[in-house]
Design a protein around this motif. Sequence first.
Motif, mmCIF file in Angstrom:
data_model
loop_
_atom_site.group_PDB
_atom_site.id
_atom_site.type_symbol
_atom_site.label_atom_id
_atom_site.label_comp_id
_atom_site.label_asym_id
_atom_site.label_seq_id
_atom_site.Cartn_x
_atom_site.Cartn_y
_atom_site.Cartn_z
ATOM 1 N N TYR A 45 0.832 -1.197 0.000
ATOM 2 C CA TYR A 45 0.000 0.000 0.000
ATOM 3 C C TYR A 45 0.869 1.250 0.000
ATOM 4 N N SER A 46 1.955 1.203 0.769
ATOM 5 C CA SER A 46 2.866 2.330 0.808
ATOM 6 C C SER A 46 3.446 2.602 -0.576
ATOM 7 N N PRO A 112 -8.481 3.570 -1.968
ATOM 8 C CA PRO A 112 -8.340 2.114 -2.057
ATOM 9 C C PRO A 112 -7.247 1.724 -3.047
ATOM 10 N N ARG A 113 -6.545 0.635 -2.738
ATOM 11 C CA ARG A 113 -5.519 0.088 -3.616
ATOM 12 C C ARG A 113 -5.595 -1.439 -3.535
ATOM 13 N N VAL A 114 -5.069 -2.124 -4.551
ATOM 14 C CA VAL A 114 -5.137 -3.583 -4.593
ATOM 15 C C VAL A 114 -3.766 -4.163 -4.928
ATOM 16 N N ALA A 115 -3.604 -5.418 -4.574
ATOM 17 C CA ALA A 115 -2.439 -6.208 -4.991
ATOM 18 C C ALA A 115 -2.946 -7.607 -5.295
ATOM 19 N N PHE A 116 -2.494 -8.186 -6.395
ATOM 20 C CA PHE A 116 -2.942 -9.512 -6.805
ATOM 21 C C PHE A 116 -1.901 -10.560 -6.427
ATOM 22 N N ILE A 123 -6.836 -6.012 -0.627
ATOM 23 C CA ILE A 123 -7.411 -4.681 -0.796
ATOM 24 C C ILE A 123 -7.095 -3.877 0.459
ATOM 25 N N ALA A 124 -6.564 -2.685 0.287
ATOM 26 C CA ALA A 124 -6.264 -1.816 1.419
ATOM 27 C C ALA A 124 -6.819 -0.429 1.152
ATOM 28 N N PHE A 125 -7.199 0.259 2.242
ATOM 29 C CA PHE A 125 -7.725 1.612 2.098
ATOM 30 C C PHE A 125 -7.565 2.363 3.420
ATOM 31 N N ARG A 126 -7.607 3.692 3.316
ATOM 32 C CA ARG A 126 -7.594 4.521 4.508
ATOM 33 C C ARG A 126 -9.001 4.564 5.107
ATOM 34 N N THR A 134 -6.850 4.708 10.384
ATOM 35 C CA THR A 134 -5.964 3.573 10.206
ATOM 36 C C THR A 134 -6.004 3.115 8.756
ATOM 37 N N ILE A 135 -5.157 2.147 8.433
ATOM 38 C CA ILE A 135 -5.178 1.502 7.126
ATOM 39 C C ILE A 135 -5.789 0.120 7.302
ATOM 40 N N VAL A 136 -6.912 -0.113 6.664
ATOM 41 C CA VAL A 136 -7.588 -1.413 6.737
ATOM 42 C C VAL A 136 -7.147 -2.260 5.552
#
Length: 255
Positions: A45-46, A112-116, A123-126, A134-136
């Motif tokens: 995510y970073s 939101p951002r994703v990684a496969f 899936i991560a988001f603020r 937080t970052i979920v």
Amino acid sequence: MTTTPRHRIFYWLKWLALAGVLVVLLSVIALIWLFQASQQVPEFYSRAIEIAPERAAEAGDRLERAVLELHNEVIHEDRFQMTFTDEEVNGWLASDLIEKFPERLPPSVRDPRVAFEEGAAIIAFRYEEGNAKTIVTVRADIHLLEDEDVLSVTLRALHAGTVPIPIGPVLENLKREAEQRRLPIRWEDDRGSPVALIPLRLGDQWVKDRQLILENIYLEPGKLTIAGRAVEVPQPGNEEPADEEPGAENRSRQE
């Protein structure tokens, strides 16, 4: 020197006070650790969030061009296949999601951002709600149910920063949100992990006189691939007239 009952009481009170102070200190340390852990940002995510806006816009444009190419492909081809990278998806999320679909995200969710991964997506988001920030991160196994045009999403793990979050309370909120938005999602259970069954309704999509049928979804590190076929479907009113019975035309004239 012998101890009196009064001395013994004082001795135990002293140790009880020390134990209480120790418990308070441990609680404070645990709370500090939980807070710091909840503020940790996943590595992927970073990296995704720090992509320059120009690069994100370019990646988002590549995704939209790929979708347009897919649209043009199914006009002439019986089968289609297209691969999207997580960089392209994240570029589109960063540069186009809010601009083109501003009401799709809840107010407490941003970026939101994703990684496969192999067979899964992260899936991560603020998340910001009141003073909670937080970052979920959600890890989900994803596949297509055979012959059903339904996407199966199995929630495997949920974290705030690096702190695991019980899925149960979150699941209830998800169900309420789906009901309020009238989303046709069914829920099942896979050995304690909730499974969301999401109808894709791709069969409702048409390109000219061709109906799209999605057959496979592949997830691998950094990539998402979809594959399927396009079936020609006669439009109402375009059917060829049935052959008339010999002599029918003469009979109709006589009548």
